[in-house]
Motif scaffolding. Structure first.
Motif, PDB file in Angstrom:
ATOM      1  N   VAL B 237     -12.744   3.512  46.917  1.00 22.95           N
ATOM      2  CA  VAL B 237     -13.451   4.470  46.124  1.00 22.95           C
ATOM      3  C   VAL B 237     -12.637   5.094  45.020  1.00 22.95           C
ATOM      4  O   VAL B 237     -11.664   5.794  45.241  1.00 22.95           O
ATOM      5  N   ALA B 238     -13.084   4.791  43.679  1.00 24.24           N
ATOM      6  CA  ALA B 238     -12.132   5.268  42.355  1.00 24.24           C
ATOM      7  C   ALA B 238     -12.333   6.590  42.336  1.00 24.24           C
ATOM      8  O   ALA B 238     -12.666   7.160  41.049  1.00 24.24           O
ATOM      9  N   TYR B 239     -12.365   7.547  43.195  1.00 22.75           N
ATOM     10  CA  TYR B 239     -12.649   9.098  42.665  1.00 22.75           C
ATOM     11  C   TYR B 239     -11.146   9.882  42.714  1.00 22.75           C
ATOM     12  O   TYR B 239     -10.305   9.922  43.808  1.00 22.75           O
ATOM     13  N   ASP B 240     -11.130  10.352  41.449  1.00 24.73           N
ATOM     14  CA  ASP B 240     -10.037  10.962  41.005  1.00 24.73           C
ATOM     15  C   ASP B 240     -10.436  12.131  40.221  1.00 24.73           C
ATOM     16  O   ASP B 240     -11.152  11.913  38.933  1.00 24.73           O
ATOM     17  N   VAL B 241     -10.030  13.478  40.434  1.00 25.68           N
ATOM     18  CA  VAL B 241     -10.720  14.562  39.789  1.00 25.68           C
ATOM     19  C   VAL B 241     -10.162  14.537  38.337  1.00 25.68           C
ATOM     20  O   VAL B 241     -10.862  14.897  37.562  1.00 25.68           O
ATOM     21  N   ARG B 242      -9.024  13.949  37.985  1.00 25.26           N
ATOM     22  CA  ARG B 242      -8.535  13.743  36.699  1.00 25.26           C
ATOM     23  C   ARG B 242      -9.358  12.789  35.836  1.00 25.26           C
ATOM     24  O   ARG B 242      -9.407  13.200  34.704  1.00 25.26           O
ATOM     25  N   LYS B 243      -9.923  11.843  36.332  1.00 22.30           N
ATOM     26  CA  LYS B 243     -10.859  11.246  35.728  1.00 22.30           C
ATOM     27  C   LYS B 243     -12.107  11.692  35.569  1.00 22.30           C
ATOM     28  O   LYS B 243     -12.995  11.599  34.665  1.00 22.30           O
ATOM     29  N   ALA B 244     -12.803  11.968  36.866  1.00 23.59           N
ATOM     30  CA  ALA B 244     -14.126  12.310  36.886  1.00 23.59           C
ATOM     31  C   ALA B 244     -14.492  13.597  36.453  1.00 23.59           C
ATOM     32  O   ALA B 244     -15.521  13.935  35.500  1.00 23.59           O
ATOM     33  N   ARG B 245     -13.513  14.772  36.341  1.00 30.45           N
ATOM     34  CA  ARG B 245     -13.786  15.983  35.851  1.00 30.45           C
ATOM     35  C   ARG B 245     -12.359  16.600  35.435  1.00 30.45           C
ATOM     36  O   ARG B 245     -11.932  17.451  35.753  1.00 30.45           O
ATOM     37  N   PRO B 246     -12.273  15.910  34.141  1.00 25.58           N
ATOM     38  CA  PRO B 246     -10.961  16.317  33.451  1.00 25.58           C
ATOM     39  C   PRO B 246     -10.658  17.455  33.282  1.00 25.58           C
ATOM     40  O   PRO B 246     -11.624  18.322  32.905  1.00 25.58           O
ATOM     41  N   TYR B 247      -9.606  18.046  33.312  1.00 24.21           N
ATOM     42  CA  TYR B 247      -9.093  19.276  33.023  1.00 24.21           C
ATOM     43  C   TYR B 247      -7.675  19.231  32.357  1.00 24.21           C
ATOM     44  O   TYR B 247      -7.181  18.101  32.508  1.00 24.21           O
ATOM     45  N   LEU B 248      -7.454  20.159  31.624  1.00 22.71           N
ATOM     46  CA  LEU B 248      -6.079  20.261  30.851  1.00 22.71           C
ATOM     47  C   LEU B 248      -5.824  19.046  29.969  1.00 22.71           C
ATOM     48  O   LEU B 248      -4.931  18.544  29.527  1.00 22.71           O
ATOM     49  N   GLY B 249      -6.965  18.565  29.611  1.00 23.65           N
ATOM     50  CA  GLY B 249      -7.060  17.428  28.570  1.00 23.65           C
ATOM     51  C   GLY B 249      -6.470  15.895  29.070  1.00 23.65           C
ATOM     52  O   GLY B 249      -5.952  15.494  28.394  1.00 23.65           O
ATOM     53  N   TYR B 250      -6.603  15.882  30.288  1.00 23.37           N
ATOM     54  CA  TYR B 250      -6.162  14.691  31.040  1.00 23.37           C
ATOM     55  C   TYR B 250      -7.130  13.460  30.490  1.00 23.37           C
ATOM     56  O   TYR B 250      -6.543  12.393  30.530  1.00 23.37           O
ATOM     57  N   GLU B 251      -8.246  13.654  29.902  1.00 18.58           N
ATOM     58  CA  GLU B 251      -8.932  12.650  29.443  1.00 18.58           C
ATOM     59  C   GLU B 251      -8.287  11.844  28.428  1.00 18.58           C
ATOM     60  O   GLU B 251      -8.559  10.751  27.921  1.00 18.58           O
ATOM     61  N   LYS B 252      -7.408  12.619  27.466  1.00 21.64           N
ATOM     62  CA  LYS B 252      -6.705  11.986  26.239  1.00 21.64           C
ATOM     63  C   LYS B 252      -5.450  11.034  26.907  1.00 21.64           C
ATOM     64  O   LYS B 252      -4.867  10.358  26.013  1.00 21.64           O
ATOM     65  N   PHE B 253      -5.161  11.177  28.261  1.00 25.13           N
ATOM     66  CA  PHE B 253      -4.124  10.184  28.714  1.00 25.13           C
ATOM     67  C   PHE B 253      -4.548   9.034  29.192  1.00 25.13           C
ATOM     68  O   PHE B 253      -5.610   8.705  29.695  1.00 25.13           O
ATOM     69  N   GLU B 254      -3.811   8.078  28.917  1.00 21.46           N
ATOM     70  CA  GLU B 254      -3.984   6.582  29.444  1.00 21.46           C
ATOM     71  C   GLU B 254      -3.384   6.480  30.854  1.00 21.46           C
ATOM     72  O   GLU B 254      -2.082   6.414  30.721  1.00 21.46           O
ATOM     73  N   PHE B 255      -3.971   6.333  32.028  1.00 19.63           N
ATOM     74  CA  PHE B 255      -3.610   6.020  33.037  1.00 19.63           C
ATOM     75  C   PHE B 255      -4.616   5.341  34.027  1.00 19.63           C
ATOM     76  O   PHE B 255      -5.815   5.566  33.604  1.00 19.63           O
ATOM     77  N   ASP B 256      -4.340   4.772  35.195  1.00 18.18           N
ATOM     78  CA  ASP B 256      -5.408   3.980  35.845  1.00 18.18           C
ATOM     79  C   ASP B 256      -5.376   4.719  37.158  1.00 18.18           C
ATOM     80  O   ASP B 256      -4.442   5.444  37.408  1.00 18.18           O
ATOM     81  N   VAL B 257      -6.265   4.543  37.853  1.00 19.68           N
ATOM     82  CA  VAL B 257      -6.580   5.091  39.150  1.00 19.68           C
ATOM     83  C   VAL B 257      -6.556   4.014  40.194  1.00 19.68           C
ATOM     84  O   VAL B 257      -7.369   3.069  40.159  1.00 19.68           O
ATOM     85  N   PRO B 258      -5.338   3.931  40.920  1.00 19.73           N
ATOM     86  CA  PRO B 258      -5.112   2.837  41.819  1.00 19.73           C
ATOM     87  C   PRO B 258      -5.940   3.103  42.874  1.00 19.73           C
ATOM     88  O   PRO B 258      -6.046   3.864  43.526  1.00 19.73           O
ATOM     89  N   VAL B 259      -6.809   1.762  43.215  1.00 16.27           N
ATOM     90  CA  VAL B 259      -7.622   1.766  44.550  1.00 16.27           C
ATOM     91  C   VAL B 259      -7.013   0.783  45.485  1.00 16.27           C
ATOM     92  O   VAL B 259      -6.632  -0.292  45.105  1.00 16.27           O
ATOM     93  N   GLY B 260      -7.540   0.944  46.884  1.00 14.09           N
ATOM     94  CA  GLY B 260      -7.113  -0.291  47.786  1.00 14.09           C
ATOM     95  C   GLY B 260      -8.612  -0.673  48.118  1.00 14.09           C
ATOM     96  O   GLY B 260      -9.425  -0.709  47.288  1.00 14.09           O
TER      97      GLY B 260
END
Lengths: 152, 402
Positions: B237-260
């Protein structure tokens, strides 16, 4: 659009007599739900594809000693599909009862136990309602407003 | 429900084969005051009942009797492996209640704090988790690097553990260029260290045997159980608060959400390893694009004046005195603000009736909800696997406690 407001609109249409009120602050919405109707409303919120609140984030309570129904159980729901959040408030008497949500979300189990431990609210239908943080023989409920921080 | 079976498996003449064993609270692998009562049939766990221990420090009760600023030091002591992340989370919640936002440089500084905290927490997790499973070498490697990490934290905040670095409306002070260049050094060197850790464990036969297909939980169960953080992502499940509901401007950063995919202990290990790399990626971008300007909001009613001004201006001295002794007023209302801390979603639900203290402060901690899945994950596994499962949940009892 404020978070949760669409779901509250639908809830008012589907359960007109279960919703006692609603409110909004900083773009976050909440609905006040009757305790005796909580289970069916919650089940509908989880299962209806338009709502799809599949995550129960948190169950807690706020004590308002001055009010006729002093305990407000506060439930935070999250829908992964719609990326939406909803807050439910369930006013209840001093010790409840409030129907347990453990049958719908297993995360309710520990959260309701903690709520019982801290406030003394009884969750009806909970499979294992006992204290979780305090000792078993502790008699008081620490987060009630009448319990002082210090007892000198 | 798992717990409802308690009576069924009490030692009795009907079940002479069931043995009750206490694991913890002094077991090194239970990480604190956790005690797990195991009912064993041979080496197989029939039932596991976690008891959280009586750490109870009354965090939420204390919060009702403290001003918002006074509560910040308490957030250090929740998840003591990543105090900076909790500092950031709490201040963001209060700022949402106030309806203010820190300036861009302040947001970047907080992102630096939050990602440093993630790396630090995962380092301790990796060392102790591997140690629990018998891989002692790992512990020495990660603790050496954590020392490096702690030096950075100390130079930024003045403390290694009880940082209390953020303030409502900003941070205690700005990062110096010298510190940023030292962080840059760390960010340059750290990914190679993660590769080294992986070379020790990822294909190690004993490690794979001890972790693969252990403590498996399906995505559906993980969601129902309220899991968040790496343990949820290990199920796919690729749920990460930084991606789903960005705060502090995380939406402007490039990063991946690793999933198993398997949802076992091994996948949660891989997810955390990749998260450390992604955190360095975020740190890299934050250092490179750090904007100029102040880190604090310009509101003398909320934010403490600079120390230099306090010593030279009567008016600033009065402001400092008022904020420290009386605090600031928050409007009546209620907010729930969530951040992604190393262990998952950390949420602060604040009910304010106006005034200087919260009427009610609720902490939705990820460790508490993650640990609630322990019983479900342990049943049917071998007793030795319980150690691996507890480690994969990465519980910190200070955060489980309330």
């Amino acid at each position: 659009m404020a978070e949760g407001s669409e779901a509250i609109g639908r809830m008012r249409a589907s359960f007109p007599d279960a919703v006692l009120g609603e409110g909004e602050f900083r773009g976050q919405c909440w609905a006040v739900v009757k305790a005796e109707r909580l289970l069916e409303v919650a089940k509908w919120l989880r299962d209806d594809p338009a709502n799809a609140y599949d995550v129960l984030l948190d169950v807690t309570a706020v004590h308002w000693p001055e009010e006729p129904l002093p305990m407000h159980v506060v439930i935070h729901l999250h829908s992964r599909e719609r990326n939406d959040r909803l807050r439910l408030k369930v006013p209840t008497g001093d010790t409840g009862p409030v129907p347990s949500l453990t049958g719908l979300w297993s995360s309710a189990d520990w959260n309701e136990r903690e709520c019982f431990d801290m406030f003394g609210i009884v969750f009806e239908g909970h499979p294992d309602l006992r204290r979780i943080l305090m000792p078993d023989d502790y008699t008081e409920f620490p987060l009630r407003k009448e319990l002082p921080l210090f007892r000198g | 429900m798992a717990q409802s079976k308690i009576e069924t498996f009490e030692y009795s003449a009907d079940h002479p084969e069931i043995l009750t064993v206490n694991m913890g609270p002094s077991h090194p692998a239970t990480h604190g005051v956790l005690r797990v009562v195991l009912k064993l049939d041979g080496e197989t766990v029939v039932q596991a009942v976690p008891h959280l221990g009586y750490l109870h420090r009354g965090m939420e009760k204390i919060a009702e009797n403290r001003t918002y600023l006074q509560f910040i030091p308490y957030t250090d002591r929740m998840d003591y492996l990543s105090p900076l992340a909790a500092n950031v989370g709490f201040c963001l919640a209060v700022e949402e209640l106030l309806g203010i936002r820190v300036p861009p440089r302040g947001e970047f500084l907080r992102i630096l704090c939050a990602e440093l905290a993630r790396i630090g927490s995962h380092l301790v997790w990796l060392g102790t988790h591997a140690l629990d499973l018998g891989a002692a070498t790992m512990f020495f490697h990660t603790f050496k690097d954590r020392e490096w990490h702690y030096d950075l934290v100390e130079d930024l905040t003045g403390a290694r553990l009880t940082t209390s670095f953020t303030r409502v409306g900003g941070a205690a002070h700005d990062a110096t260029p010298d510190w940023l260049s030292r962080l840059d050094e760390f960010v340059r060197a750290f990914p190679a260290r993660v590769d080294e850790y992986e070379s020790l464990l990822t294909k190690n036969t004993i490690w794979v045997d001890r972790t693969q297909n252990v403590g498996v939980i399906s995505a559906k169960d993980a969601i129902a159980q309220g899991l968040t953080g790496p343990r949820l992502r290990s199920t796919g499940v690729a749920y990460d608060v930084r991606k789903a509901r960005p705060y502090l401007g995380y939406e402007k950063f490039e990063f991946d959400v690793p999933v198993g995919s398997a949802g076992d202990v091994y996948d949660s290990y891989l997810v955390r390893m990749e998260e450390m790399r992604q955190s360095t990626r975020i740190l890299r971008q934050a250092i490179d694009n750090m904007p100029d300007g102040p880190v604090n909001v310009d509101d003398p009613k909320i934010f403490l004046p600079a120390k230099k001004k306090v010593l030279t201006s009567m008016e600033e001295l009065i402001h400092q005195f008022m904020i420290v002794t009386e605090g600031f007023e928050c409007p009546a209302g209620e907010v729930y603000h969530a951040t992604e801390v190393p262990k998952g979603e950390l949420g602060f639900y604040i009910v304010s009736t106006g005034g200087k203290c919260p009427y009610r402060l609720r902490i939705r901690s990820s460790a508490f909800n993650n640990l609630s899945a322990l019983a479900r994950m342990s049943e049917g596994e071998l007793v030795a696997d319980v150690v691996a499962i507890i480690g994969s949940l990465d519980p910190v009892m200070g955060e489980v406690d309330r």
